[in-house]
Each structure stands twice: as C-alpha cells, then as structure tokens.
Design an enzyme around this catalytic site. Structure first.
Site, short mmCIF file in Angstrom:
data_model
loop_
_atom_site.label_atom_id
_atom_site.label_comp_id
_atom_site.label_asym_id
_atom_site.label_seq_id
_atom_site.Cartn_x
_atom_site.Cartn_y
_atom_site.Cartn_z
N ARG A 1 46.49 60.01 22.23
CA ARG A 1 46.02 58.63 22.31
C ARG A 1 44.70 58.63 23.07
NH1 ARG A 1 48.67 53.91 21.80
NH2 ARG A 1 48.30 52.40 23.47
N ASP B 1 51.78 61.58 32.93
CA ASP B 1 51.91 60.17 32.47
C ASP B 1 52.69 59.30 33.46
OD1 ASP B 1 54.22 61.58 31.84
OD2 ASP B 1 54.36 60.89 29.77
N SER C 1 50.99 65.23 29.76
CA SER C 1 52.38 64.89 30.07
C SER C 1 53.35 66.08 29.96
CB SER C 1 52.83 63.76 29.17
OG SER C 1 51.89 62.71 29.26
C1 BGC Z 1 57.43 66.34 30.69
C2 BGC Z 1 56.89 65.42 31.76
C3 BGC Z 1 56.53 64.08 31.17
C4 BGC Z 1 57.71 63.52 30.39
C5 BGC Z 1 57.40 62.19 29.74
C6 BGC Z 1 58.54 65.66 29.90
O1 BGC Z 1 58.94 66.45 28.85
O2 BGC Z 1 57.92 67.52 31.26
O3 BGC Z 1 55.77 65.99 32.38
O4 BGC Z 1 56.17 63.22 32.19
O5 BGC Z 1 58.09 64.42 29.39
O6 BGC Z 1 56.35 62.27 28.87
#
Ligand code: BGC
Length: 517
Positions: free
Chosen positions: A135, A254, A201
C-alpha cells in the site's frame, strides 16, 4: 492339625465359593449382555438414519455430526480459569522478552521515543508492506489534523512471496514510482526528496529509527536471502535504480504505526493492535524496563515496543487438531501459534479442515462434495465471516453462500450440514476474538501492575486490520472477554478502530524523525 478343616467347614466353604462363583458369573453375563445391548442399540440408531437424529437448535443432525460439533465446542470454549492462566503466561513471556534477545515474545525496541503529540506536520509517503498487499499512502498532516490521505494498494503476487529479495523490493519501488506519478507526490524543493515512512510488518531487529534487519518472515512469506539484511538499504537501492526520488526517514512495524496514528489524535492511546492477515500488538514501555537495551535505557524516557505477540505459545491455548495440521503446512512451522489461531490468514483454512473432518467422520457433505473441501486453502476467511454473520437462523442463505463459494450443489447441503458449518464458523470467530482480547487484557494488567498506567486512566487500544473491521461482532466478542478477565476495570479499555493506522502512523513517525534531525 490346626490347619485341617472339618468336613462341615469344607462343605460350607465349597457352597460359599460356588455361591460367589454363581454371583460373579451372573454379574459378568449380565453386565456383558447390558454392554452388548447398549452398543447394539447405538449401532441400530446410527444405521437407521431418521431415528439416529438428535436436535441442535431445532435442526436435526446425526449423532456423529453432533459428536464432532460437541468436540469442537468443548475444545474452543475457555473457562475463566483457563483465560487467567493464559494471561499469566503471557505476562511472564513479556517480562522474559524485555530481559533478553531470542525469547518467545520478542519485545522488539522500535526506537520511536518521542510520542506523537499532534504537532507533527508536512507531506509524507508511507509504504506499507503487509501480508497480502503493498500500500502506498500520501499523508498530509497540518494543524494537528490528518488533512489528506490518498492511498493505492496492489496485491503482492504469490510468486514474489517466495521469490528473491530483489524481486520483492523492485516490485515495491515500482508501486511507489507509479503512485508518485499518479498522485503528483513530488519533492517540495529542488535537491530534496519525498520523505518516506516504511511500514514493514514482519519481525525485525532495530538499532535505530532508520534501520531494521529481518529476523524471520511470517504470513506465508519465505524469501531466504532477506534474513539479516538492512531493509531500508534494500528499499533505497531499488528506488534509486528506478529513479524514485524518495528518502526513508523511518522504518516501523504496522502495530507501531497504528499506535502512533491514534496517539496523534488521542493522547490516551496506549496500545496498537493489528487484527488482519496477521496479528500483533505494540505498547509504550519505560526504557528502564527494557533491560536488554544495551545503552540508553536509563534516561527515564519511553519507547514503543513491538511485542510480536503472534509467536506466543502456551499449554493453556485451546488447541485443536486443525491447528497442528495448519502449522505443519506453513513455511514457518513451529512458530506464530497464537497468530495462527487468531488472524485472518488462517480462519478459513481452519473451517475447511473442520468441515473435512466432519465429512470424513460424520458424513457431513456427500462424497462428491467432499472432494471440493480437500483442496487446501480453498475456504476463504471471508466465507467464515459471512456465514458467522448469517448465523443458524438463516440456513437457506448459508447454503447459498457455501454453494457459491465452494462451487458445490446447494441442494446437496442439508440443514444439518449448514448448521454444522455455521456453528463451526462461530466457534472459530469466538476463539479468535477471545484470544485477541486475552492478549490485550494481559498487556493492560502488565501496565497497571507495573504502575505505568493508572487504574482510573482511559486505556485506548487502536486497532487496524480487516478482521477487526469486517468480522461480525468481533469487537463485542472482545469486550465480553475483557469483562470476564478484568471485571469492573474492563470499562477503562476502549477498542477504537484506527483506519489506515499503519499508513498514517508511518507518516507521523517519519515527520517526528524528520524534525529531530
Ligand atoms: C508479523 C508482525 C505484524 C503482524 C500484523 C505478523 O505476522 O510478525 O510483525 O505486525 O503480522 O501485520
């Protein structure tokens, strides 16, 4: 002599022992016949289908189907004691993660130390690499407000999720270039570059606001050569190659972005949570408590910490056989158990496996239909959500939805079958929301017990992600668990949807980083 018995005594003994023998014999035969009769009747009931039905909420189902359903119900439903034990475990793991590296809960320092206060201003680009999409968001912050948000997202091609690092980062840079052209996001003065916040993320180890190294992939990504690499360096190299005039000011998770975005507008925000393809949470911690921070932990300041709660495991989690099967088939086998029970990526697969089990063990779908269910990942989470939303009161619509999404004959879906699927979807949704709420309650307990949050303070939890946004009654289910776990204190915990939180937060954090240079 004394050992010899008289004739009468022997006769008495014999008659007594033959009496006992008769009793034992009769009992054995009696019990045997009783047990035999019980199983015979059970078998008869099950074979003769109309008589073998019982009712669940007014819907006739076979004994086998009900047995399978009851099995799921009893495994998914958590008692208050079990929930409290889970919360205790979570707290213990949080503390371990603050003390040293490599723990189950990673408790990753984000190096976001200046909490947003609404003063942040300017025009920024956020690049948000999530579980399914990239995004790109243009965010304008002005007069303590988010003045403009323009976003564009593209699905990440499946092949790229297991391809090469360069392939992935080139794809991201291309999306940024296209976005900048479409939305005329240009540097404000010559010789300057567009300031970028990079929301990444996945678990990453940071040593500053502008650097991060990948620890491991989650959510189906599996690109071996990214591990340990400098992520900002990779993005900037791909942007340079494609002549994108941008400069990364901050890299963040995120959850960190969601917390920051909400804090920009509401100073009582304490937690950022993602309930989407993946799941995780970040909170504000006193640096003095992060004892693994090698330097700078003693200045009395605070820092946002990314818990990476998805990797939580505990004997008190309500595991199903399906959880283990799903885990076996993922590239990150053995990790992210909690995430795999909560997040949107896995709920559909869970429902598919439960239906497949019921179809094998309790003839739920007919033989031909069962083959449709045999295809892994063919049951989308959106279908779980739709069916759970319809509920058992609207079985004709459930049948339609099932037949449309799974390409099976509507007429072949019996009421019992539709009811079973509806109940399973409800249980999967309940379990996900209950577990997510238990995580939030654990963090609330941690922060109040450690004196960082006062008991009479509002505790705003900013949540972003499709599961929270679209799954029916998800918030209500979480609120119910807060009541079970926190009693009267539950009224302090406010779940607030923070749309585009990770994108806006990225801009807010990049703004703060830009002004502190
Ligand atoms: C990741 C995190 C992330 C979460 C939500 C997980 O799989 O390890 O870093 O914040 O997903 O996106």
């Amino acid at each position: 002599m004394g050992r010899k018995k008289s004739a009468t005594a022997v006769a008495k003994d014999e008659s007594a022992s033959s009496g006992v023998g008769l009793l034992v014999f009769t009992t054995v035969v009696g019990v045997g016949a009783g047990v035999g009769l019980y199983f015979w009747n059970r078998l008869k009931r099950r074979k003769a289908s109309p008589q073998s039905r019982r009712c669940s909420k007014g819907v006739a189902m076979t004994h086998e189907q009900l047995d399978v359903l009851e099995g799921y119900k009893s495994k998914c439903t958590m008692s208050k004691d079990q929930l409290n034990a889970l919360v205790d475990d979570f707290l213990r793991r949080m503390n371990e993660g603050l003390r040293s590296e490599g723990q189950m809960l990673k408790q990753l320092p984000s190096y976001v130390e200046r909490m947003p206060n609404g003063e942040e201003a300017g025009e920024f680009l956020a690049i948000d690499l999530g579980g399914t999409n990239v995004r790109v968001v243009k965010v304008v912050l002005e007069d303590r407000k988010v003045k403009e948000v323009v976003a564009h997202e593209d699905a990440i091609p499946k092949a790229l999720m297991r391809g090469t690092t360069k392939g992935l980062f080139d794809f991201i840079a291309k999306q940024v270039k296209l976005f900048m052209a479409r939305h005329s996001a240009r540097p404000t003065a010559s010789g300057t570059k567009v300031p970028i916040g990079f929301t990444f993320s996945y678990p990453m180890k940071q040593t500053g606001i502008k650097n991060g190294e990948l620890i491991c992939w989650t959510k189906g990504f599996d690109i071996k050569d990214t591990l340990g690499k400098d992520l900002v360096g990779l993005l900037e190299a791909s942007m340079r190659e494609q002549e994108v005039e941008g400069e990364v000011f901050a890299i963040l998770n995120d959850t960190v972005g969601t917390l920051a975005a909400s804090r920009f507008a509401d100073q009582d925000t304490q937690l950022g949570v993602i309930l989407g393809t993946g799941s995780n949470a970040a909170y504000i911690e006193s640096k003095g408590n992060i004892s693994k921070l090698s330097a700078g932990g003693s200045d009395g300041g605070r820092m946002i910490v990314n818990i990476e709660w998805g990797n939580f495991k505990s004997d008190h989690l309500p595991y199903l056989a399906e959880d283990r099967e799903i885990d076996e088939g993922t590239p990150n086998r053995g990790s992210q158990h909690y995430e795999k029970m909560i997040s949107g990526m896995y709920l559909g697969e869970m429902a598919r496996r439960a239906c497949l089990r019921a179809s094998r063990e309790a003839n739920l779908f007919g033989g031909t239909q069962r083959r449709r269910l045999e295809k892994p990942w063919s049951f989308p989470t959106s279908l779980v959500s739709e069916i759970d939303g319809l509920g058992s009161g609207r079985l004709p619509q459930v049948k339609k939805a099932l037949s449309k999404a799974l390409d099976i004959l509507e007429a072949s879906v019996s009421d019992g079958c539709a009811h079973f699927v509806t109940e399973v979807c409800r249980l999967i949704g309940d379990r996900s929301a209950t577990l997510a709420a238990a995580g939030v309650a654990a963090i609330y307990r941690y922060l109040t017990q450690s004196g960082q949050v006062a008991l009479d303070q509002r505790f705003v939890v900013a949540v972003d992600g499709g599961l929270f946004e679209h799954y029916p009654r998800y918030k209500d289910r979480m609120d119910k668990t807060f009541g079970d776990l926190l009693g009267g204190q539950a009224k302090r915990v406010e779940l607030v949807h923070s749309p585009d939180g990770s994108g806006i937060g990225s801009a807010v954090i990049a703004a703060a980083a830009a002004t502190s240079r």
